[in-house]
Write an enzyme that holds these catalytic residues in place. Structure first.
Site, short mmCIF file in Angstrom:
data_model
loop_
_atom_site.label_atom_id
_atom_site.label_comp_id
_atom_site.label_asym_id
_atom_site.label_seq_id
_atom_site.Cartn_x
_atom_site.Cartn_y
_atom_site.Cartn_z
N PHE A 58 3.14 6.42 4.45
CA PHE A 58 2.08 6.30 5.24
C PHE A 58 1.24 4.86 4.58
O PHE A 58 0.79 5.43 3.44
CB PHE A 58 1.76 7.05 5.97
CG PHE A 58 2.52 8.44 6.06
CD1 PHE A 58 2.56 8.87 7.53
CD2 PHE A 58 2.35 9.76 5.87
CE1 PHE A 58 3.83 9.61 7.78
CE2 PHE A 58 2.55 11.09 5.37
CZ PHE A 58 4.04 11.13 6.75
N GLY A 93 0.92 -1.17 -0.14
CA GLY A 93 -0.18 -0.23 0.21
C GLY A 93 0.32 1.09 0.05
O GLY A 93 1.97 0.96 -0.03
N CYS A 94 0.38 2.56 0.32
CA CYS A 94 0.51 3.70 0.45
C CYS A 94 2.34 4.10 1.26
O CYS A 94 2.81 4.64 0.93
CB CYS A 94 -0.03 4.83 1.22
SG CYS A 94 -1.37 4.90 0.05
N TYR A 95 3.09 2.84 2.22
CA TYR A 95 4.02 3.22 2.54
C TYR A 95 5.41 2.78 1.61
O TYR A 95 6.66 2.13 1.98
CB TYR A 95 4.34 2.60 4.27
CG TYR A 95 4.07 1.23 3.84
CD1 TYR A 95 5.46 0.63 3.57
CD2 TYR A 95 3.21 0.99 4.90
CE1 TYR A 95 5.07 -0.84 3.92
CE2 TYR A 95 2.99 -0.65 4.51
CZ TYR A 95 3.68 -1.46 4.76
OH TYR A 95 4.13 -3.10 5.04
#
Length: 385
Positions: free
Chosen positions: A367, A156-158
């Site tokens: 994050f 995901g976003c990290y």
């Protein structure tokens, strides 16, 4: 054994980005979304969605999934229809292709033969398959069959921070290594129709876009053949924020990727980010967060606003993150590498003394699910005009 390891820190030697050609304008998206999902009768929900889009500070996004795809796969617009097979059939092909486009741009900027690439790292939360997107991307690029591959799904976003951390470790522990690290996400995995009982879905539909970014990482740049560092990767770290379980998550179901995003995420990040900074910069002797440059994953406007307020940052510290959010939305793992690319380009255009907006030291933050924070201490290099 030291002769097998590189001397000095790893650096980013090139950056490439890519997006699908199809563009969605944010001010038109509520009408488009409720029309293509055959949900125009849900007038009150549409107005809620319009407000979410208006507050997002996103101007436009790129999206692989277009109306032609939806006509060919009409079940994709249903809220809970069993569509995982149809989604995966598209994504196992398109994720490596878009990743390849970003890689090709990075390799072109690097200026070296692709035969010098020793390692390939690929991350995506959009699809899962065997062999993975790393294999297909390597084949599309024509890389050596012996290139050492690492495939990471569902970060995901990290994930943009993670690929830099792993690329740094590989480059510094394998003399002469040149690591091609790729992030690619296509949000066809989570596109589906609205539901009165699922407001979190609306946030995801309003902010996510499609993109890929690639970097080439290596230690001991060979300037005799034209290699030039853009940023040094000084140190890395990862942490799970306290009391954050369940605030960001994604679950693969028969209806696709079901995304969780809790309203407390901006508060959790802003309340804990200074501890991450202190741990990272105390060894360097830095405690003024306005004296460094910022490469921050723009998960959403509220995250940037809360961190800026909590740390008393100057309004220009997130200018690159806000620009990428405005022009592309949240592209998951690749977004922070888009921000890195924007920072170095803007620094050059504005005549700054370094690739980091004129500052020597900086930080990169990702994050994502967990709630996981990935951070990299970054050192800029002087710009030669």
């Amino acid at each position: 054994m030291n002769h097998l390891r590189a001397e000095g820190p790893a650096s980013v030697l090139a950056i490439g980005t890519a997006n699908p050609e199809n563009i969605l304008l944010q001010d038109e998206f509520p009408d488009y979304y409720f029309r293509v999902t055959k949900s125009e009768h849900m007038t009150q929900l549409k107005e809620k969605f319009r407000k979410i889009c208006d507050k997002s500070m996103i101007r436009k996004r790129n999206c692989f999934l277009n109306e032609e795809h939806l006509k060919q796969n009409p079940r994709l617009v249903e809220h809970e229809m069993q569509t995982l097979d149809a989604r995966q059939d598209m994504l196992v092909v398109e994720v490596p292709k878009l990743g390849k486009d970003a890689c090709a741009k990075a390799i072109k900027e690097w200026g070296q033969p692709k035969s010098k690439i020793t390692h390939l790292i690929f991350t995506s939360a959009s699809t899962t398959d065997m062999p993975g997107a790393d294999y297909h991307c390597a084949k599309l690029l024509g890389l050596s069959p012996s290139v050492k591959r690492v495939m990471m799904y569902q970060l995901g976003c990290y994930g943009g921070g993670t690929v830099l951390r792993i690329a740094k470790d590989i480059a510094e522990n394998n003399k002469g290594a040149r690591v091609l690290a790729v992030c690619c996400d296509i949000m066809a995995c989570l596109f589906r129709g609205p539901s009165e009982s699922d407001l979190e879905l609306l946030v995801g539909q309003a902010i996510f876009g499609d993109g890929a970014a690639a970097v080439i990482v290596g230690a001991e740049p060979d300037e005799s053949v034209g290699e030039r560092p853009i940023f040094e990767l000084v140190s890395t770290g990862q942490t799970i924020l306290p009391n954050s379980e369940g605030t960001i998550g994604g679950h693969i179901r028969e209806a696709g990727l079901i995304f969780d995003l809790h309203k407390d995420v901006p508060m959790l990040i802003s309340n804990n980010i200074e501890k991450c900074l202190i741990e990272a910069f105390t060894p360097i002797g830095i405690s003024d967060w306005n004296s460094i440059f910022w490469i921050t994953h723009p998960g959403g406007k509220a995250i940037l606003d809360k961190v800026e307020e909590k740390l008393h940052l100057k309004s220009d510290k997130f200018v690159d993150s806000r620009h990428v959010l405005s022009e592309h939305g949240n592209m998951s793992s690749s977004t922070v590498l888009f921000v890195m690319d924007e920072l170095r380009k803007r620094s050059l255009e504005e005549g700054k003394s370094t690739t980091g907006d004129g500052f020597e030291w900086g930080v990169l933050f990702g994050f994502g699910p967990g709630l996981t924070v990935e951070r990299v201490v970054v050192r800029s290099v002087p710009i030669k005009y």
